[in-house]
Design an enzyme around this catalytic site. Structure first.
Site, short mmCIF file in Angstrom:
data_model
loop_
_atom_site.label_atom_id
_atom_site.label_comp_id
_atom_site.label_asym_id
_atom_site.label_seq_id
_atom_site.Cartn_x
_atom_site.Cartn_y
_atom_site.Cartn_z
N SER A 179 54.62 54.09 77.11
CA SER A 179 54.40 52.78 77.04
C SER A 179 55.12 52.14 75.82
O SER A 179 55.79 52.70 75.02
CB SER A 179 53.22 52.16 76.96
OG SER A 179 52.27 52.85 77.84
C1 LIG Z 1 51.36 54.68 81.20
S1 LIG Z 1 51.11 56.40 81.39
C2 LIG Z 1 50.23 56.71 79.90
C3 LIG Z 1 51.15 56.85 78.77
C4 LIG Z 1 50.32 57.83 77.89
N1 LIG Z 1 49.10 57.15 77.21
C5 LIG Z 1 51.16 58.11 76.66
O1 LIG Z 1 51.23 57.89 75.72
O2 LIG Z 1 52.19 58.81 77.04
C6 LIG Z 1 49.83 56.43 82.74
C7 LIG Z 1 49.07 57.62 82.90
O3 LIG Z 1 47.93 57.52 83.53
C8 LIG Z 1 47.65 58.54 84.54
N2 LIG Z 1 46.81 58.35 85.37
C9 LIG Z 1 46.74 57.88 86.72
N3 LIG Z 1 45.58 57.99 87.29
C10 LIG Z 1 44.65 58.48 86.55
C11 LIG Z 1 43.48 58.91 86.60
N4 LIG Z 1 42.61 58.90 87.73
N5 LIG Z 1 42.88 59.90 85.60
C12 LIG Z 1 43.60 59.92 84.51
N6 LIG Z 1 44.88 59.48 84.36
C13 LIG Z 1 45.32 58.95 85.43
C14 LIG Z 1 49.10 58.80 85.07
O4 LIG Z 1 49.36 60.36 85.58
C15 LIG Z 1 49.86 58.45 83.67
O5 LIG Z 1 50.25 59.81 83.16
#
Ligand SMILES: C[S@@+](CC[C@H](N)C(=O)[O-])C[C@H]1O[C@@H](n2cnc3c(N)ncnc32)[C@H](O)[C@@H]1O
Length: 375
Positions: free
Chosen positions: A90
Protein backbone atom coordinates in the site's frame (compact mmCIF):
# COMPACT_ATOMS: atom_id res chain seq x y z
CA UNK A 1 27.60 -3.60 -2.94
CA UNK A 2 25.01 -4.81 -0.38
CA UNK A 3 26.26 -2.30 2.19
CA UNK A 4 26.05 0.42 -0.41
CA UNK A 5 22.44 -0.57 -1.22
CA UNK A 6 21.50 -0.65 2.48
CA UNK A 7 23.00 2.80 3.06
CA UNK A 8 21.40 4.31 -0.02
CA UNK A 9 18.04 2.79 0.99
CA UNK A 10 18.33 4.13 4.54
CA UNK A 11 18.99 7.63 3.19
CA UNK A 12 15.96 7.42 0.90
CA UNK A 13 13.74 6.16 3.74
CA UNK A 14 14.80 9.11 5.89
CA UNK A 15 13.79 11.46 3.06
CA UNK A 16 10.41 9.76 2.67
CA UNK A 17 9.76 9.96 6.42
CA UNK A 18 10.57 13.67 6.35
CA UNK A 19 8.13 14.29 3.54
CA UNK A 20 5.38 12.19 5.20
CA UNK A 21 5.98 14.13 8.41
CA UNK A 22 5.77 17.44 6.52
CA UNK A 23 2.48 16.42 4.88
CA UNK A 24 1.06 15.47 8.31
CA UNK A 25 0.57 11.79 7.42
CA UNK A 26 3.25 10.53 9.82
CA UNK A 27 3.44 12.52 13.04
CA UNK A 28 4.04 9.94 15.79
CA UNK A 29 7.82 9.72 16.49
CA UNK A 30 7.55 5.99 17.26
CA UNK A 31 6.00 5.26 13.85
CA UNK A 32 8.50 7.63 12.20
CA UNK A 33 11.28 5.52 13.73
CA UNK A 34 9.67 2.33 12.42
CA UNK A 35 9.36 3.71 8.87
CA UNK A 36 12.98 4.88 9.01
CA UNK A 37 14.22 1.51 10.13
CA UNK A 38 12.14 -1.10 8.27
CA UNK A 39 13.52 -1.58 4.72
CA UNK A 40 10.58 -1.53 2.28
CA UNK A 41 12.92 -2.56 -0.55
CA UNK A 42 13.46 -5.94 1.14
CA UNK A 43 9.70 -6.59 1.15
CA UNK A 44 9.11 -5.36 -2.40
CA UNK A 45 11.92 -6.83 -4.54
CA UNK A 46 9.73 -6.36 -7.62
CA UNK A 47 6.40 -4.90 -8.61
CA UNK A 48 4.25 -4.60 -11.73
CA UNK A 49 3.73 -1.26 -13.48
CA UNK A 50 0.39 -0.21 -14.99
CA UNK A 51 1.15 -2.18 -18.18
CA UNK A 52 1.83 -5.35 -16.20
CA UNK A 53 5.59 -5.15 -16.78
CA UNK A 54 7.71 -6.45 -13.95
CA UNK A 55 10.01 -3.83 -12.44
CA UNK A 56 12.58 -5.74 -10.49
CA UNK A 57 15.67 -5.38 -8.35
CA UNK A 58 17.09 -8.41 -10.13
CA UNK A 59 17.14 -7.01 -13.66
CA UNK A 60 19.72 -4.43 -14.62
CA UNK A 61 17.42 -2.41 -16.88
CA UNK A 62 14.70 -1.94 -14.24
CA UNK A 63 16.84 -1.75 -11.12
CA UNK A 64 17.04 2.05 -10.80
CA UNK A 65 13.35 2.44 -11.52
CA UNK A 66 12.60 -0.19 -8.86
CA UNK A 67 14.83 1.48 -6.28
CA UNK A 68 13.21 4.88 -6.81
CA UNK A 69 9.66 3.52 -6.72
CA UNK A 70 10.05 1.57 -3.47
CA UNK A 71 11.23 4.77 -1.79
CA UNK A 72 8.39 6.94 -3.08
CA UNK A 73 4.93 7.42 -1.65
CA UNK A 74 3.40 4.97 -4.10
CA UNK A 75 1.24 1.88 -3.88
CA UNK A 76 2.94 -0.94 -5.82
CA UNK A 77 1.21 -4.00 -7.26
CA UNK A 78 3.21 -7.03 -6.13
CA UNK A 79 1.09 -10.03 -7.11
CA UNK A 80 -1.12 -10.79 -10.08
CA UNK A 81 -3.52 -13.63 -10.77
CA UNK A 82 -4.78 -14.08 -14.35
CA UNK A 83 -3.65 -10.55 -15.16
CA UNK A 84 -5.50 -8.94 -12.24
CA UNK A 85 -3.76 -7.37 -9.25
CA UNK A 86 -4.26 -9.58 -6.18
CA UNK A 87 -1.78 -8.01 -3.76
CA UNK A 88 0.07 -4.76 -3.39
CA UNK A 89 2.28 -2.85 -1.03
CA UNK A 90 0.00 0.00 0.00
CA UNK A 91 0.91 3.67 -0.33
CA UNK A 92 3.20 4.53 2.62
CA UNK A 93 1.19 7.66 3.51
CA UNK A 94 -1.98 5.56 3.80
CA UNK A 95 -0.12 2.91 5.80
CA UNK A 96 1.11 5.65 8.14
CA UNK A 97 -2.41 7.07 8.51
CA UNK A 98 -3.73 3.62 9.38
CA UNK A 99 -0.97 2.76 11.82
CA UNK A 100 -1.45 6.05 13.64
CA UNK A 101 -5.23 5.56 13.63
CA UNK A 102 -4.72 2.13 15.21
CA UNK A 103 -3.82 3.93 18.47
CA UNK A 104 -1.41 1.30 19.77
CA UNK A 105 0.31 1.73 23.12
CA UNK A 106 3.87 0.68 23.83
CA UNK A 107 4.99 -1.55 26.66
CA UNK A 108 1.55 -2.84 27.69
CA UNK A 109 1.62 -6.11 25.77
CA UNK A 110 -0.84 -5.09 23.06
CA UNK A 111 -1.53 -7.88 20.55
CA UNK A 112 -2.41 -6.97 16.97
CA UNK A 113 -3.95 -9.13 14.25
CA UNK A 114 -3.38 -8.01 10.66
CA UNK A 115 -5.66 -9.34 7.92
CA UNK A 116 -3.74 -9.28 4.62
CA UNK A 117 -0.02 -9.99 5.06
CA UNK A 118 0.83 -9.21 1.42
CA UNK A 119 4.52 -8.39 1.29
CA UNK A 120 4.94 -8.47 5.08
CA UNK A 121 6.04 -4.83 5.18
CA UNK A 122 3.18 -3.62 7.39
CA UNK A 123 3.66 -6.62 9.69
CA UNK A 124 7.34 -5.66 9.98
CA UNK A 125 6.40 -2.09 10.96
CA UNK A 126 4.04 -3.47 13.61
CA UNK A 127 6.65 -5.96 14.86
CA UNK A 128 9.26 -3.22 15.01
CA UNK A 129 7.04 -1.15 17.26
CA UNK A 130 5.30 -3.80 19.36
CA UNK A 131 7.64 -6.81 19.27
CA UNK A 132 7.44 -10.07 17.32
CA UNK A 133 5.20 -11.94 19.75
CA UNK A 134 2.59 -9.17 19.65
CA UNK A 135 1.88 -9.39 15.93
CA UNK A 136 -0.17 -12.00 14.08
CA UNK A 137 -0.69 -11.65 10.34
CA UNK A 138 -2.71 -13.82 7.94
CA UNK A 139 -3.11 -14.06 4.18
CA UNK A 140 -4.94 -16.49 1.89
CA UNK A 141 -2.22 -16.71 -0.76
CA UNK A 142 0.33 -19.47 0.00
CA UNK A 143 3.14 -17.98 -2.09
CA UNK A 144 2.68 -14.56 -0.47
CA UNK A 145 2.82 -16.05 3.01
CA UNK A 146 6.00 -18.02 2.21
CA UNK A 147 7.70 -14.99 0.66
CA UNK A 148 6.61 -12.64 3.48
CA UNK A 149 7.97 -15.02 6.11
CA UNK A 150 11.36 -15.19 4.37
CA UNK A 151 11.57 -11.41 3.94
CA UNK A 152 10.56 -10.76 7.53
CA UNK A 153 13.34 -13.09 8.68
CA UNK A 154 15.81 -11.36 6.35
CA UNK A 155 14.85 -7.99 7.84
CA UNK A 156 15.15 -9.37 11.38
CA UNK A 157 11.47 -9.76 12.36
CA UNK A 158 9.50 -12.83 13.39
CA UNK A 159 5.82 -12.11 13.88
CA UNK A 160 3.32 -14.98 13.56
CA UNK A 161 2.67 -15.32 9.80
CA UNK A 162 -0.16 -17.69 8.95
CA UNK A 163 -1.85 -19.00 5.86
CA UNK A 164 -5.54 -18.54 6.62
CA UNK A 165 -8.75 -16.92 5.46
CA UNK A 166 -8.76 -13.77 7.59
CA UNK A 167 -12.57 -13.72 7.53
CA UNK A 168 -12.30 -16.03 10.53
CA UNK A 169 -9.58 -14.01 12.25
CA UNK A 170 -7.19 -16.30 14.08
CA UNK A 171 -8.94 -17.63 17.20
CA UNK A 172 -5.94 -19.58 18.55
CA UNK A 173 -4.05 -16.41 19.51
CA UNK A 174 -7.06 -14.23 20.45
CA UNK A 175 -7.94 -11.96 22.15
CA UNK A 176 -6.49 -9.07 20.16
CA UNK A 177 -6.30 -5.47 21.32
CA UNK A 178 -6.29 -4.30 17.73
CA UNK A 179 -7.33 -5.84 14.40
CA UNK A 180 -6.18 -4.06 11.27
CA UNK A 181 -7.41 -5.09 7.83
CA UNK A 182 -5.42 -4.15 4.76
CA UNK A 183 -8.11 -5.41 2.41
CA UNK A 184 -11.57 -3.93 1.86
CA UNK A 185 -14.62 -5.33 3.61
CA UNK A 186 -18.33 -4.81 2.91
CA UNK A 187 -19.31 -5.69 6.47
CA UNK A 188 -17.33 -6.67 9.54
CA UNK A 189 -16.74 -10.44 9.89
CA UNK A 190 -18.34 -11.42 13.23
CA UNK A 191 -15.22 -13.44 14.19
CA UNK A 192 -13.25 -10.19 14.38
CA UNK A 193 -15.59 -8.74 17.00
CA UNK A 194 -15.57 -12.00 18.96
CA UNK A 195 -11.75 -12.07 18.97
CA UNK A 196 -11.36 -8.51 20.30
CA UNK A 197 -10.29 -7.85 23.89
CA UNK A 198 -12.69 -6.15 26.26
CA UNK A 199 -11.76 -2.91 27.98
CA UNK A 200 -12.63 0.75 28.34
CA UNK A 201 -11.24 3.84 26.63
CA UNK A 202 -8.29 3.03 24.37
CA UNK A 203 -8.06 -0.33 26.19
CA UNK A 204 -11.23 -1.46 24.41
CA UNK A 205 -10.38 -3.84 21.58
CA UNK A 206 -10.56 -1.96 18.28
CA UNK A 207 -10.89 -2.83 14.61
CA UNK A 208 -9.56 -0.57 11.89
CA UNK A 209 -10.62 -1.56 8.39
CA UNK A 210 -11.42 -0.15 4.96
CA UNK A 211 -15.20 -0.50 4.66
CA UNK A 212 -16.28 0.68 1.25
CA UNK A 213 -13.98 3.54 0.23
CA UNK A 214 -13.04 4.79 3.71
CA UNK A 215 -11.60 3.58 6.99
CA UNK A 216 -13.86 2.64 9.86
CA UNK A 217 -12.65 2.31 13.46
CA UNK A 218 -14.91 0.50 15.88
CA UNK A 219 -14.47 -0.74 19.44
CA UNK A 220 -16.07 -3.70 21.13
CA UNK A 221 -19.03 -2.78 23.33
CA UNK A 222 -20.45 -6.25 24.08
CA UNK A 223 -20.16 -9.96 23.20
CA UNK A 224 -21.13 -9.34 19.58
CA UNK A 225 -21.55 -5.59 19.74
CA UNK A 226 -19.25 -2.88 18.47
CA UNK A 227 -19.52 0.75 17.48
CA UNK A 228 -17.41 3.52 16.02
CA UNK A 229 -16.95 6.02 13.26
CA UNK A 230 -15.49 6.37 9.81
CA UNK A 231 -12.35 8.47 9.46
CA UNK A 232 -11.98 11.39 7.06
CA UNK A 233 -10.55 10.82 3.58
CA UNK A 234 -10.65 7.91 1.19
CA UNK A 235 -8.98 4.50 1.45
CA UNK A 236 -9.04 2.31 -1.65
CA UNK A 237 -8.06 -1.32 -1.09
CA UNK A 238 -8.36 -4.68 -2.82
CA UNK A 239 -11.32 -6.70 -1.52
CA UNK A 240 -11.16 -9.37 1.13
CA UNK A 241 -11.65 -12.63 -0.75
CA UNK A 242 -13.94 -15.10 0.88
CA UNK A 243 -15.55 -18.20 -0.62
CA UNK A 244 -17.91 -17.17 -3.36
CA UNK A 245 -18.32 -13.56 -2.20
CA UNK A 246 -19.63 -11.64 -5.19
CA UNK A 247 -17.03 -9.54 -6.91
CA UNK A 248 -17.19 -7.16 -9.80
CA UNK A 249 -19.11 -8.92 -12.59
CA UNK A 250 -16.75 -10.22 -15.24
CA UNK A 251 -19.06 -9.46 -18.16
CA UNK A 252 -21.45 -6.64 -18.76
CA UNK A 253 -24.89 -7.79 -19.93
CA UNK A 254 -26.82 -5.66 -22.44
CA UNK A 255 -28.16 -2.33 -21.29
CA UNK A 256 -31.84 -1.73 -20.51
CA UNK A 257 -33.95 -0.44 -23.39
CA UNK A 258 -37.26 0.45 -21.65
CA UNK A 259 -38.86 3.81 -20.96
CA UNK A 260 -36.44 6.49 -19.69
CA UNK A 261 -37.50 8.51 -16.65
CA UNK A 262 -36.10 11.67 -15.08
CA UNK A 263 -33.70 11.27 -12.14
CA UNK A 264 -32.54 13.45 -9.24
CA UNK A 265 -28.93 12.33 -9.53
CA UNK A 266 -26.85 14.60 -11.76
CA UNK A 267 -24.01 12.90 -13.63
CA UNK A 268 -21.56 15.19 -11.80
CA UNK A 269 -22.49 13.51 -8.47
CA UNK A 270 -20.95 10.30 -9.76
CA UNK A 271 -17.52 11.96 -9.54
CA UNK A 272 -18.11 13.31 -6.04
CA UNK A 273 -15.97 11.32 -3.58
CA UNK A 274 -18.34 11.98 -0.68
CA UNK A 275 -21.35 10.56 -2.57
CA UNK A 276 -19.24 7.74 -3.97
CA UNK A 277 -18.29 6.77 -0.42
CA UNK A 278 -21.96 6.35 0.50
CA UNK A 279 -22.54 4.32 -2.67
CA UNK A 280 -19.52 2.12 -1.87
CA UNK A 281 -21.10 1.27 1.48
CA UNK A 282 -24.67 0.59 0.37
CA UNK A 283 -23.89 -1.05 -3.01
CA UNK A 284 -20.33 -2.36 -2.68
CA UNK A 285 -19.92 -4.38 -5.87
CA UNK A 286 -21.03 -2.09 -8.66
CA UNK A 287 -19.26 -2.01 -11.98
CA UNK A 288 -19.39 1.55 -13.41
CA UNK A 289 -18.66 2.78 -16.91
CA UNK A 290 -18.67 6.52 -17.66
CA UNK A 291 -18.74 8.93 -20.58
CA UNK A 292 -16.55 11.92 -19.74
CA UNK A 293 -16.44 15.47 -21.05
CA UNK A 294 -13.22 17.32 -21.98
CA UNK A 295 -12.56 18.16 -18.34
CA UNK A 296 -12.94 14.54 -17.23
CA UNK A 297 -16.38 14.98 -15.64
CA UNK A 298 -19.01 12.28 -16.22
CA UNK A 299 -21.84 13.16 -18.60
CA UNK A 300 -23.46 9.71 -18.70
CA UNK A 301 -22.94 6.35 -17.01
CA UNK A 302 -23.85 2.69 -17.05
CA UNK A 303 -23.81 0.57 -13.92
CA UNK A 304 -24.05 -3.20 -13.37
CA UNK A 305 -24.81 -4.93 -10.07
CA UNK A 306 -23.79 -8.59 -9.48
CA UNK A 307 -27.46 -9.54 -8.91
CA UNK A 308 -28.31 -8.54 -12.49
CA UNK A 309 -29.67 -5.04 -11.85
CA UNK A 310 -28.48 -2.61 -14.54
CA UNK A 311 -29.05 1.13 -14.97
CA UNK A 312 -28.06 3.65 -17.62
CA UNK A 313 -27.90 7.38 -16.91
CA UNK A 314 -28.28 9.27 -20.19
CA UNK A 315 -26.72 12.62 -21.14
CA UNK A 316 -30.19 14.27 -21.07
CA UNK A 317 -30.49 13.49 -17.33
CA UNK A 318 -32.88 10.55 -17.67
CA UNK A 319 -32.34 6.99 -16.56
CA UNK A 320 -33.37 3.54 -17.79
CA UNK A 321 -33.06 0.44 -15.67
CA UNK A 322 -33.83 -3.24 -15.47
CA UNK A 323 -33.20 -6.24 -13.21
CA UNK A 324 -34.38 -7.87 -10.01
CA UNK A 325 -34.28 -4.69 -7.92
CA UNK A 326 -34.38 -0.99 -8.66
CA UNK A 327 -30.72 -0.19 -8.27
CA UNK A 328 -31.16 3.39 -9.38
CA UNK A 329 -34.00 4.05 -6.91
CA UNK A 330 -31.72 2.89 -4.12
CA UNK A 331 -28.97 5.23 -5.33
CA UNK A 332 -31.54 8.06 -5.59
CA UNK A 333 -32.77 7.51 -2.01
CA UNK A 334 -29.19 7.69 -0.81
CA UNK A 335 -28.55 10.80 -2.92
CA UNK A 336 -31.58 12.52 -1.40
CA UNK A 337 -30.33 11.81 2.13
CA UNK A 338 -26.87 12.94 1.06
CA UNK A 339 -28.03 16.33 -0.27
CA UNK A 340 -30.51 16.92 2.57
CA UNK A 341 -27.62 16.52 5.03
CA UNK A 342 -25.20 18.89 3.28
CA UNK A 343 -23.19 16.32 1.39
CA UNK A 344 -21.38 14.66 4.31
CA UNK A 345 -17.92 13.13 4.00
CA UNK A 346 -17.03 9.75 5.60
CA UNK A 347 -16.21 11.31 8.99
CA UNK A 348 -19.89 12.05 9.59
CA UNK A 349 -20.86 8.38 9.34
CA UNK A 350 -20.57 5.64 11.94
CA UNK A 351 -21.17 1.92 12.27
CA UNK A 352 -23.03 -0.01 14.93
CA UNK A 353 -22.89 -3.81 15.15
CA UNK A 354 -25.48 -5.57 17.25
CA UNK A 355 -25.35 -9.33 16.80
CA UNK A 356 -26.41 -10.03 13.21
CA UNK A 357 -27.28 -6.44 12.34
CA UNK A 358 -24.66 -4.03 11.06
CA UNK A 359 -25.90 -0.53 10.43
CA UNK A 360 -24.06 2.43 8.96
CA UNK A 361 -25.57 5.69 10.21
CA UNK A 362 -25.20 9.37 9.52
CA UNK A 363 -24.23 11.75 12.37
CA UNK A 364 -25.65 9.63 15.21
CA UNK A 365 -26.63 5.99 15.80
CA UNK A 366 -30.30 6.98 15.62
CA UNK A 367 -29.83 9.02 12.42
CA UNK A 368 -30.55 7.99 8.84
CA UNK A 369 -29.00 4.59 8.26
CA UNK A 370 -28.36 1.68 5.95
CA UNK A 371 -28.19 -1.94 7.01
CA UNK A 372 -25.17 -3.70 5.55
CA UNK A 373 -25.77 -6.87 3.60
CA UNK A 374 -23.48 -9.66 4.71
CA UNK A 375 -21.35 -11.31 1.99
C1 LIG B 1 -3.18 -4.49 -0.02
S1 LIG B 1 -2.64 -6.11 0.18
C2 LIG B 1 -1.92 -6.11 1.79
C3 LIG B 1 -0.66 -5.33 1.93
C4 LIG B 1 0.17 -5.76 3.11
N1 LIG B 1 -0.42 -5.41 4.37
C5 LIG B 1 1.58 -5.28 2.98
O1 LIG B 1 2.10 -4.61 3.89
O2 LIG B 1 2.21 -5.58 1.95
C6 LIG B 1 -4.15 -7.01 0.51
C7 LIG B 1 -3.89 -8.45 0.90
O3 LIG B 1 -5.10 -8.99 1.42
C8 LIG B 1 -5.04 -10.38 1.16
N2 LIG B 1 -6.37 -10.97 1.37
C9 LIG B 1 -7.47 -10.93 0.57
N3 LIG B 1 -8.46 -11.67 1.10
C10 LIG B 1 -7.98 -12.17 2.27
C11 LIG B 1 -8.53 -13.01 3.28
N4 LIG B 1 -9.78 -13.49 3.20
N5 LIG B 1 -7.76 -13.33 4.33
C12 LIG B 1 -6.48 -12.87 4.45
N6 LIG B 1 -5.91 -12.07 3.51
C13 LIG B 1 -6.65 -11.73 2.45
C14 LIG B 1 -4.55 -10.43 -0.27
O4 LIG B 1 -4.03 -11.71 -0.60
C15 LIG B 1 -3.51 -9.34 -0.26
O5 LIG B 1 -2.23 -9.87 -0.03
Amino acid sequence: MTTHLAEAAAARRAELVQSLAASGDLTDPAWQAAFERVPRHVFVPYFYDHTGRRISAYEAETRDQWFDAVHEDRALVTHRTDGAATSSSSQPSLMATMLEALRVEDGVGMKVLEIGTGTGYNAALLAHRLGNGSVVTVDTEPDLVTAARARLTEAGYEPHVLLADGTYGHPDLAPYHRIIATCRIDSVPPAWVRQLAYGTGTDAGQILAPLGNALVRIHRTGPLQAEGRFLPGGAYFMPLRHGTTAGVPTRRPALPTGQARPTDIPASALADNAYRFLVSVIEPHLDWQYDLDDTGKPTAARVWSPDGAIAALHPDGTVTETGPHSLWSRLEDAYRTFTEHEEPGPERYGLTIDNDVQRVWLDAPGGPGWELRRG
